[in-house]
Design a protein around this motif. Structure first.
Motif, PDB file in Angstrom:
ATOM      1  N   GLU A 206       2.466  73.326 -32.923  1.00 31.27           N
ATOM      2  CA  GLU A 206       3.283  73.729 -34.055  1.00 31.27           C
ATOM      3  C   GLU A 206       2.349  73.885 -35.252  1.00 31.27           C
ATOM      4  N   VAL A 207       2.311  75.099 -35.842  1.00 36.25           N
ATOM      5  CA  VAL A 207       1.359  75.381 -36.915  1.00 36.25           C
ATOM      6  C   VAL A 207       2.084  75.972 -38.119  1.00 36.25           C
ATOM      7  N   LYS A 208       1.358  76.001 -39.210  1.00 37.06           N
ATOM      8  CA  LYS A 208       1.863  76.647 -40.432  1.00 37.06           C
ATOM      9  C   LYS A 208       0.706  77.452 -41.031  1.00 37.06           C
ATOM     10  N   VAL A 209       0.971  78.736 -41.313  1.00 35.40           N
ATOM     11  CA  VAL A 209      -0.051  79.586 -41.945  1.00 35.40           C
ATOM     12  C   VAL A 209       0.543  80.226 -43.189  1.00 35.40           C
ATOM     13  N   SER A 210      -0.319  80.562 -44.132  1.00 31.46           N
ATOM     14  CA  SER A 210       0.104  81.265 -45.341  1.00 31.46           C
ATOM     15  C   SER A 210      -0.832  82.431 -45.603  1.00 31.46           C
ATOM     16  N   GLY A 211      -0.264  83.500 -46.163  1.00 32.62           N
ATOM     17  CA  GLY A 211      -1.087  84.673 -46.457  1.00 32.62           C
ATOM     18  C   GLY A 211      -0.236  85.802 -46.986  1.00 32.62           C
ATOM     19  N   TRP A 212      -0.772  86.999 -46.875  1.00 32.07           N
ATOM     20  CA  TRP A 212      -0.077  88.187 -47.358  1.00 32.07           C
ATOM     21  C   TRP A 212       0.646  88.879 -46.204  1.00 32.07           C
ATOM     22  N   PHE A 213       1.855  89.292 -46.475  1.00 36.67           N
ATOM     23  CA  PHE A 213       2.681  89.996 -45.485  1.00 36.67           C
ATOM     24  C   PHE A 213       2.168  91.434 -45.411  1.00 36.67           C
ATOM     25  N   GLU A 214       1.384  91.712 -44.360  1.00 34.17           N
ATOM     26  CA  GLU A 214       0.677  92.991 -44.300  1.00 34.17           C
ATOM     27  C   GLU A 214       1.561  94.133 -43.817  1.00 34.17           C
ATOM     28  N   ASN A 215       2.219  93.959 -42.703  1.00 34.01           N
ATOM     29  CA  ASN A 215       3.136  94.992 -42.187  1.00 34.01           C
ATOM     30  C   ASN A 215       4.032  94.387 -41.124  1.00 34.01           C
TER      31      ASN A 215
ATOM     32  N   ASP B 238       2.305  91.068 -39.267  1.00 30.18           N
ATOM     33  CA  ASP B 238       0.904  90.660 -39.434  1.00 30.18           C
ATOM     34  C   ASP B 238       0.763  89.911 -40.747  1.00 30.18           C
ATOM     35  N   ILE B 239       0.198  88.713 -40.675  1.00 28.84           N
ATOM     36  CA  ILE B 239      -0.044  87.890 -41.859  1.00 28.84           C
ATOM     37  C   ILE B 239      -1.556  87.784 -42.038  1.00 28.84           C
ATOM     38  N   ARG B 240      -2.031  88.022 -43.251  1.00 27.14           N
ATOM     39  CA  ARG B 240      -3.466  88.128 -43.509  1.00 27.14           C
ATOM     40  C   ARG B 240      -3.874  87.195 -44.640  1.00 27.14           C
ATOM     41  N   ASP B 241      -5.008  86.517 -44.466  1.00 24.82           N
ATOM     42  CA  ASP B 241      -5.650  85.818 -45.575  1.00 24.82           C
ATOM     43  C   ASP B 241      -7.137  86.166 -45.559  1.00 24.82           C
ATOM     44  N   GLN B 242      -7.936  85.492 -46.360  1.00 25.20           N
ATOM     45  CA  GLN B 242      -9.365  85.808 -46.435  1.00 25.20           C
ATOM     46  C   GLN B 242     -10.056  85.660 -45.086  1.00 25.20           C
ATOM     47  N   HIS B 243      -9.523  84.767 -44.249  1.00 26.89           N
ATOM     48  CA  HIS B 243     -10.221  84.405 -43.019  1.00 26.89           C
ATOM     49  C   HIS B 243      -9.854  85.284 -41.827  1.00 26.89           C
ATOM     50  N   GLY B 244      -8.789  86.057 -41.927  1.00 30.40           N
ATOM     51  CA  GLY B 244      -8.411  86.912 -40.806  1.00 30.40           C
ATOM     52  C   GLY B 244      -6.934  87.250 -40.801  1.00 30.40           C
TER      53      GLY B 244
ATOM     54  N   LYS C  57       6.162  94.274 -48.437  1.00 28.18           N
ATOM     55  CA  LYS C  57       4.737  94.273 -48.107  1.00 28.18           C
ATOM     56  C   LYS C  57       3.911  93.699 -49.254  1.00 28.18           C
ATOM     57  N   GLU C  58       2.900  92.940 -48.878  1.00 24.54           N
ATOM     58  CA  GLU C  58       1.942  92.317 -49.787  1.00 24.54           C
ATOM     59  C   GLU C  58       2.526  91.151 -50.579  1.00 24.54           C
ATOM     60  N   SER C  59       3.738  90.703 -50.222  1.00 24.36           N
ATOM     61  CA  SER C  59       4.216  89.420 -50.741  1.00 24.36           C
ATOM     62  C   SER C  59       3.417  88.312 -50.053  1.00 24.36           C
ATOM     63  N   THR C  60       3.290  87.160 -50.723  1.00 25.33           N
ATOM     64  CA  THR C  60       2.665  86.014 -50.061  1.00 25.33           C
ATOM     65  C   THR C  60       3.759  85.189 -49.396  1.00 25.33           C
ATOM     66  N   VAL C  61       3.475  84.764 -48.163  1.00 22.08           N
ATOM     67  CA  VAL C  61       4.485  84.067 -47.367  1.00 22.08           C
ATOM     68  C   VAL C  61       3.870  82.847 -46.690  1.00 22.08           C
ATOM     69  N   CYS C  62       4.745  81.944 -46.290  1.00 24.92           N
ATOM     70  CA  CYS C  62       4.355  80.779 -45.502  1.00 24.92           C
ATOM     71  C   CYS C  62       5.192  80.800 -44.226  1.00 24.92           C
ATOM     72  N   VAL C  63       4.522  80.770 -43.084  1.00 22.61           N
ATOM     73  CA  VAL C  63       5.195  80.867 -41.786  1.00 22.61           C
ATOM     74  C   VAL C  63       4.886  79.632 -40.970  1.00 22.61           C
ATOM     75  N   SER C  64       5.922  79.050 -40.370  1.00 25.07           N
ATOM     76  CA  SER C  64       5.701  77.944 -39.431  1.00 25.07           C
ATOM     77  C   SER C  64       6.256  78.342 -38.073  1.00 25.07           C
TER      78      SER C  64
END
Length: 581
Positions: free
Chosen positions: A22-31, A42-48, A65-72
């Motif tokens: 079970e993980v949680k990631v945050s980043g930009w909502f790409e498409n 697709d969720i994107r941050d600096q690392h990938g 698109k390009e909103s910042t989101v947190c997904v678990s």
């Protein structure tokens, strides 16, 4: 350590070893892609980038698109036919359980993030914070950070101290135009932003520090070029006490070779880098910034044509370039080279072709005597299939025109190995030149360089024959740095400036800090300052220096993001005693 509220992993971190977690990631909502009942985001941050499977479509309601989101959610393995080998996380995906908007994008995008580099530069720079989200643009800035970190570690390992020098300083009467800053406390007086830390690093040597460096910001009011950013730039500035030219060049070789090898897969010329005297470089390459990947060399054949009947060559400086295996080129090749020559200011471009029987053909063959042809064959090393190009002009123009023709021939004939970094030092620069405006003797480069031969050379030689301990380092035709052994002797300095038309009183008034310091016992010292921006530009393969700077100005020296330069209020002007005329 407390858990991070927004993520357990970065978007580029997840692998098959995380399956079932079970993980949680945050980043930009790409498409998002709709596959009929199931959506893939697709969720994107600096690392990938990581793919998220969304089975409950309501989770995506209102997300732009390009909103910042947190997904678990839970990590699963992708089906074999959906594996994406182009990204590091391409064998796994997250099945979303929650989707939270952290920062909503409320605007229409001025360009697609993934293709921002194809957008007009002024639009990119106005929305630079969006342009920097592009992974290719971001990659350059990350590379820059790593290169600077590596340079710092190498210099520290070699015993250099990192010392910061002032940003607010005095205006320099020499060099490029200053950026000046009015003083509030001292009406009518001005500070200047430093064109380089030159004076202060030399004062550090006088102060007893042995080896200094810094990643130094420099400010010059100069026009932009592809390899020069307007306004400001950064350099690896270093200086050494009790050091010779060789000591400085050895440090430069060590640091630059290791840097280029670490951050590039291209072949890098190994130390010791070739050292080319300035005069030789101007003859063989037509420039003091030679691209040694180009195998073509220029020869001086002026003596052959002092009394020739061929008027375009008579009493001119004549250069020639032998291009092997060029005789079979098409007629259009030679026509295009002539067009190029005319565009750069030449009146024509003569050449002769050498056939299998060593007979010559071409526009100027009939103007060459048999003796000329024999001498050319010997001097230029002509062989069957060669073409010898001729460049003739006045003394001050011919070398540079020949250099441009050499470069263009190398480009058109694909002679330049793009998989190489070829380094060289240009040494023995002339100390003085004739100022074309005044006709007087003037300094060619840094006036504080030590003349080779010291006081004796200044007293006994023609100033135009004096060479200085000045040197440049050049990589693939781009100047990375200039440097010099400094003139630390006050008496030699007075004489050197006297030749250029300055009095001792001029020295004391215009360069008082340095000149006075040298009266108190200065060590021999020398240094240089490789340009960070140009190093990064070469290592990233970018053709424009603005691609490797986080927030660059445009070619007109404007920051379109912050609308700088901008007007200020009348009150601000009054505070610094300024009135706009």
């Amino acid at each position: 350590m407390r858990k991070n509220e927004y993520r357990t992993h970065t978007c580029g971190e997840l692998r098959e070893s995380h399956i079932g977690m079970e993980v949680k990631v945050s980043g930009w909502f790409e498409n998002v892609r709709d596959h009929g009942g199931v959506k893939f985001a697709d969720i994107r941050d600096q690392h990938g980038t990581v793919q998220v499977v969304v089975e409950d479509e309501t989770l995506l309601d209102g997300i732009s698109k390009e909103s910042t989101v947190c997904v678990s959610g839970r990590v699963i393995k992708r089906d074999a036919d959906t594996i994406n080998e182009k990204i590091a996380t391409g064998t796994v995906e997250i099945v979303a359980e929650t989707f939270q908007v952290l920062g909503k994008n409320k605007c229409s995008l001025p360009f697609e993030i993934s293709s921002s580099k194809e957008t007009k530069e002024d639009i990119r720079l106005k929305y630079r914070f969006l342009d920097l989200r592009n992974k290719d643009v971001q990659k350059n800035i990350i590379m820059r950070s790593k290169i600077i970190s590596f340079l710092r570690s190498r210099m520290t390992d070699m015993g250099f101290l990192e010392i910061q020098t002032p940003i607010l300083t005095s205006s320099s009467p020499e060099g490029a135009r200053d950026y000046i800053i009015p003083s509030r406390k001292h009406p009518g007086k001005f500070y200047a932003l430093p064109q380089a830390p030159q004076m202060f690093k030399q004062l550090l040597m006088v102060s007893g520090f042995d080896k200094y460096f810094q990643i130094a910001p420099c400010f010059r009011d100069e026009d932009a070029r592809a390899d020069r950013s307007p306004g400001e730039f950064y350099q690896l500035d270093f200086e050494m006490s009790f050091a010779t030219q060789d000591d400085v060049l050895n440090v430069a070789e060590e640091v630059l070779y290791r840097t280029f090898v670490k951050f590039s897969d291209k072949k890098v010329s190994k130390p010791p880098f070739v050292r080319i005297p300035y005069k030789e470089s101007m003859i063989k390459y037509g420039t003091d910034k030679p691209d040694l990947r180009n195998p073509l060399e220029i020869i001086d054949i002026s003596q052959m044509f002092l009394d020739t009947d061929f008027a375009p060559f008579r009493k001119k400086t004549v250069r020639a370039i032998n291009v092997p295996d060029c005789a079979t080129q098409s007629k259009s090749f030679f026509e295009n080279m002539l067009d190029y020559a005319m565009k750069i200011g030449m009146k024509g471009l003569g050449y002769i072709k050498v056939d299998d029987d060593m007979k010559y053909h071409g526009p100027i063959d009939k103007f060459l005597s048999e003796e000329d042809k024999k001498e050319l064959a010997e001097v230029a090393g002509l062989k069957p299939g060669c073409v010898l190009f001729f460049i003739a002009d006045e003394k001050e123009y011919a070398p540079k025109l020949a250099g441009q023709i050499r470069t263009e021939l190398g480009r058109r004939l694909h002679l330049i190995d793009e998989d190489k970094f070829e380094m060289c030092f240009i040494v023995d620069f002339p100390m003085y030149e004739i100022d074309e405006n005044t006709g007087n003797v003037a300094f060619t480069h840094n006036p504080f360089s030590m003349p080779q031969g010291g006081m004796e050379a200044l007293l006994t030689k023609d100033p135009l024959d004096i060479v200085a301990y000045q040197y440049d380092i050049v990589c693939n035709g781009i100047e990375l740095s200039s440097g010099a052994v400094r003139n630390h002797d006050a008496d030699i300095m007075v004489k050197a400036f006297e030749i250029a038309g300055y009095t001792e009183e001029d020295l004391e008034s215009k360069f008082s800090a340095l000149y006075n310091a040298f009266k108190y016992g200065a060590p021999p010292h020398a240094g240089m300052a490789p340009g960070i921006d140009r190093i990064v530009m070469l290592l990233t393969g970018e053709e424009n220096i603005r691609e490797v700077i986080a927030f660059p100005m445009n070619s007109s020296a404007q920051d379109l993001l912050t609308n700088s330069p901008s007007e200020v209020t009348e009150q601000q002007l009054r505070e610094v005693h300024i009135k706009i005329r």
